[in-house]
Design a protein around this motif. Structure first.
Motif, PDB file in Angstrom:
ATOM      1  N   PRO A 266       0.845  -1.193   0.000  1.00 53.06           N
ATOM      2  CA  PRO A 266       0.000   0.000   0.000  1.00 53.06           C
ATOM      3  C   PRO A 266       0.881   1.245   0.000  1.00 53.06           C
ATOM      4  N   VAL A 267       0.540   2.232  -0.806  1.00 52.11           N
ATOM      5  CA  VAL A 267       1.295   3.493  -0.787  1.00 52.11           C
ATOM      6  C   VAL A 267       0.408   4.557  -0.159  1.00 52.11           C
ATOM      7  N   TYR A 268       0.886   5.110   0.940  1.00 53.21           N
ATOM      8  CA  TYR A 268       0.113   6.124   1.677  1.00 53.21           C
ATOM      9  C   TYR A 268       0.370   7.521   1.138  1.00 53.21           C
ATOM     10  N   ALA A 269       1.643   7.797   0.832  1.00 47.17           N
ATOM     11  CA  ALA A 269       2.020   9.154   0.444  1.00 47.17           C
ATOM     12  C   ALA A 269       3.428   9.119  -0.137  1.00 47.17           C
ATOM     13  N   PRO A 400     -12.961  17.379   5.884  1.00 42.12           N
ATOM     14  CA  PRO A 400     -13.304  16.114   5.217  1.00 42.12           C
ATOM     15  C   PRO A 400     -12.514  15.843   3.935  1.00 42.12           C
ATOM     16  N   SER A 401     -11.469  16.577   3.695  1.00 41.80           N
ATOM     17  CA  SER A 401     -10.662  16.280   2.504  1.00 41.80           C
ATOM     18  C   SER A 401      -9.189  16.423   2.846  1.00 41.80           C
ATOM     19  N   ALA A 402      -8.377  15.742   2.053  1.00 41.57           N
ATOM     20  CA  ALA A 402      -6.934  15.798   2.272  1.00 41.57           C
ATOM     21  C   ALA A 402      -6.324  16.837   1.348  1.00 41.57           C
ATOM     22  N   PRO A 403      -5.289  17.508   1.808  1.00 40.84           N
ATOM     23  CA  PRO A 403      -4.578  18.423   0.918  1.00 40.84           C
ATOM     24  C   PRO A 403      -3.730  17.629  -0.075  1.00 40.84           C
ATOM     25  N   ASP A 404      -3.222  18.323  -1.078  1.00 36.82           N
ATOM     26  CA  ASP A 404      -2.284  17.659  -1.994  1.00 36.82           C
ATOM     27  C   ASP A 404      -0.892  17.546  -1.384  1.00 36.82           C
ATOM     28  N   ARG A 423       3.434  14.349  -0.277  1.00 40.11           N
ATOM     29  CA  ARG A 423       2.428  14.616  -1.310  1.00 40.11           C
ATOM     30  C   ARG A 423       1.454  13.447  -1.393  1.00 40.11           C
ATOM     31  N   ARG A 424       0.213  13.778  -1.671  1.00 43.49           N
ATOM     32  CA  ARG A 424      -0.780  12.719  -1.897  1.00 43.49           C
ATOM     33  C   ARG A 424      -0.293  11.875  -3.066  1.00 43.49           C
ATOM     34  N   TRP A 425      -0.373  10.567  -2.916  1.00 41.26           N
ATOM     35  CA  TRP A 425       0.240   9.681  -3.898  1.00 41.26           C
ATOM     36  C   TRP A 425      -0.543   9.607  -5.198  1.00 41.26           C
TER      37      TRP A 425
END
Lengths: 427, 121
Positions: A266-269, A400-404, A423-425
């Motif tokens: 799994p890649v988280y970031a 409720p959202s993730a940043p880039d 960074r978001r993957w």
């Protein structure tokens, strides 16, 4: 370098937690989303009234004894005497967190032992166990020396115990920059992978929660005297009066993207870059204007090739001490406000307490969960913001959202500052 | 396993995590000086420290069995055992004699040489 001559991309591809807000990633993510804290009354000196009354406690474990035969831990983990004999209390937590990471990252015994896997760790050692062992040594005038007295207590004990057990044959070492230790470990792990020296490096941070490791910080009036678990740790609040200690362990796998993909991990970031700078100011107090931390953040952003305006979330170091938080506020103003940027800022230590050398890997793990699961942790326990934080974006609830892009700050005694950019993957 | 003998708090503390049978054997030897209890106690203590555990009870192995080469005891584990022996048997085991220990028999003989006199019958 990879064969094409380009530096490999570096990702976070495995996590493990034994923490005050949860003993696995699912529980931790839920606590972060719901801003559920893990702070509880804690009896540092049973039977005695003392100034410090709460801590970020680890649930489901009992490691109060100096003898491992009396420890208790969740049944899902099985460790024999040959493992336990040379562990301090936080070593047990570290083994459990690493077991989670190995399962999460789909690491096989062969991969752990292939020479391409390293291990970078940090803990303060175990002054609790060391005191027991050294007392026996003194009382016997040198006659009684516990055979595991050194390897179970000194800084480095995590390396000594984990690397042989898992047959890790890559780069193995420990980091000692106090509360920036595991941020340094993650940064240097990225460098090792970018230089092509390793495919993956396991980062493990852990700390005892004891009189010796935790209450001792009261000697410099660094701990909160607030007895209310719900408000004792309140970074950036005008009423903050010190940090709340915690222990446990966190494990995080830093890996080349190609290696993680080959295994289906799994890649988280993605970790884009990091930077560091020292205050050169005081052994314990952060430089009041946060200049060292601001430089570390500027260097991390430059290394990542990211502008301040790109960062959507700053996971602050802020421990809830009056001087430390103020210094970080000023550093964030220097880097972001001055550039017209207004990322969300929060310190998750409001929920966990301060995990010392473990804090950075624990909180980088939180950022990884937020990026993968799509949320941004809010600033818990903030009621009356420090006036200097005016202009900062301190959301009181989880978004409720993730940043880039995420920037993670860490600072340690002596003025060591580290910033990591994630960074978001996207493959 | 030996019969019921009083188990002191100190003995319980030293042998935390050990099998009850070994604790009983140690208590029996401390109370009576019985050589058979002594051997069972020592073999129980050694067995507890072995990893992996041998497939058969240690008592069934010839006393000429090598602790390191055949039972897999390493030098740091040997030091752990010495730490326990010295505590239990109130003996001081000289380093130069420890270095000569190869077999189960060597270990038993070393301990016998350094045990304090048995209690009066």
């Amino acid at each position: 370098m990879n064969p094409a001559g380009r530096q490999p991309r570096v990702v976070i591809s495995g996590l493990g937690f034994i923490s005050s807000i949860g003993n696995d990633a699912t529980e931790v993510a839920r606590s972060l989303r719901e801003l559920r804290h893990g702070i509880a009354p804690f009896d540092f000196f049973p039977g005695h009234e003392v100034d410090i009354k709460v801590a970020g406690t680890i649930k489901g474990f009992d490691t109060r004894s100096s003898h491992h035969a009396e420890w208790r831990w969740p049944e899902r983990y099985a460790f024999g005497r040959e493992v336990l004999r040379s562990l301090p209390p936080h070593g047990l937590h570290a083994f459990c967190a690493l077991e989670q990471l190995i399962a999460d990252a789909k690491l096989t015994p062969e991969l752990l032992a292939d020479g391409e896997t390293g291990l970078f760790t940090a803990s303060a050692g175990s002054p609790f166990l060391q005191r027991e062992r050294l007392n026996a040594l003194h009382e016997s005038h040198g006659g009684r020396m516990h055979p595991m007295g050194v390897v179970s207590t000194i800084a480095g004990t995590l390396n000594f115990n984990l690397a042989p057990h898992y047959r890790i044959r890559g780069a193995v070492c420990g980091f000692v920059s106090a509360c920036a230790s595991t941020a340094h470990a993650i940064g240097y792990a990225c460098d090792e992978i970018r230089l092509g020296r390793q495919q993956r490096i396991v980062i493990v941070g852990a700390e005892d929660l004891t009189v010796e490791s935790t209450y001792s910080f009261h000697s410099m009036r660094a701990l909160s005297r607030n007895p209310d678990p719900a408000t004792a740790s309140r970074p950036f609040d005008r009423g903050r009066d010190g940090f709340v200690g915690t222990g446990g362990a966190a494990a995080l796998l830093v890996e080349s993207a190609a290696s993680a993909a080959a295994r289906g991990a799994p890649v988280y970031a993605e970790i884009l870059g990091w930077g560091q700078a020292s205050d050169g100011y005081n052994m314990a107090i952060a430089e009041p204007d946060g200049r060292g931390l601001a430089t570390a953040m500027h260097r991390a952003l430059a290394a990542a090739g990211v502008a301040p305006a790109d960062i959507g979330y700053v996971n602050a170091h802020a421990t809830s001490t009056p001087a430390g938080d103020r210094s970080e506020i000023r550093a964030i103003h220097t880097v972001f406000t001055a550039a017209g940027a207004r990322p969300a800022v929060s310190s998750t230590k409001a929920l966990t307490g301060h995990g010392l050398s473990m804090a950075s890997v624990l909180e980088t793990g939180f950022c990884a969960l937020a990026l993968r699961d799509g949320f941004t942790p809010g600033q818990a326990h903030l009621v009356d913001p420090d006036p200097e934080s005016a202009g900062l974006n301190l959301p009181r609830t989880t978004l409720p959202s993730a940043p880039d892009y995420v920037l993670k700050n860490s600072s340690g005694f002596g003025g060591s500052n580290v910033a990591l950019v994630l960074r978001r993957w996207t493959a | 396993m030996s019969g019921d003998h009083p188990i002191s708090e100190k003995l319980r503390g030293t042998l935390r995590g050990f099998p009850e049978a070994t604790i009983q054997d140690c208590a029996a030897f401390q109370a009576t000086g019985d050589p058979a209890a002594f051997e069972r106690a020592v073999l129980g203590l050694v067995h507890h420290h072995l990893s992996p555990k041998p497939p058969k009870p240690l008592a069934t192995y010839p006393r000429s069995t090598a602790l390191v080469a055949e039972l897999g005891l390493d030098s740091i584990t040997m030091v752990e055992l010495v730490f326990i022996f010295e505590d239990l048997f109130a003996a001081k085991l000289p380093q130069e004699e420890l270095l000569q220990v190869v077999t189960i028999d060597d270990l038993l003989n070393l301990l016998r040489r350094h045990l304090p006199a048995p209690p009066p019958a």
